[in-house]
Write a protein that holds these residues in place. Sequence first.
Motif, short mmCIF file in Angstrom:
data_model
loop_
_atom_site.label_atom_id
_atom_site.label_comp_id
_atom_site.label_asym_id
_atom_site.label_seq_id
_atom_site.Cartn_x
_atom_site.Cartn_y
_atom_site.Cartn_z
N ARG A 79 2.46 -40.36 10.97
CA ARG A 79 3.55 -39.64 10.32
C ARG A 79 4.47 -40.59 9.56
NH1 ARG A 79 7.42 -36.26 13.98
NH2 ARG A 79 5.38 -35.67 14.76
N ARG A 80 4.79 -41.74 10.16
CA ARG A 80 5.68 -42.70 9.49
C ARG A 80 5.05 -43.23 8.20
NH1 ARG A 80 6.46 -46.84 14.09
NH2 ARG A 80 4.30 -46.24 14.29
N LEU A 81 3.76 -43.51 8.25
CA LEU A 81 3.06 -43.98 7.06
C LEU A 81 3.06 -42.91 5.98
CD1 LEU A 81 1.27 -45.99 5.54
CD2 LEU A 81 -0.68 -45.05 6.78
N ARG A 82 2.75 -41.68 6.35
CA ARG A 82 2.74 -40.57 5.40
C ARG A 82 4.11 -40.40 4.75
NH1 ARG A 82 -1.98 -38.00 3.67
NH2 ARG A 82 -3.49 -38.14 5.34
N ARG A 83 5.16 -40.50 5.54
CA ARG A 83 6.52 -40.36 4.99
C ARG A 83 6.82 -41.48 4.01
NH1 ARG A 83 9.79 -38.60 10.45
NH2 ARG A 83 9.16 -36.41 10.40
#
Length: 56
Positions: free
Chosen positions: A26-30
């Motif tokens: 999720r952090r990478l996608r954000r």
Amino acid sequence: MGYVKHELCEAGQQVKGITIALEDDRRLRRALSVITNIEFYRYQVSFKLLTASGES
């Protein structure tokens, strides 16, 4: 990508990038959601062991 854009590109060329990771995050996608011209790919690894004669 910044280095390529400023040091290597000629006039009119665009820079595109990719990020490759084993798992989605999720952090990478954000982080990637605010960057243009970059794609995300996941990879997976598999292997098969063979004897010296090539048999499974």
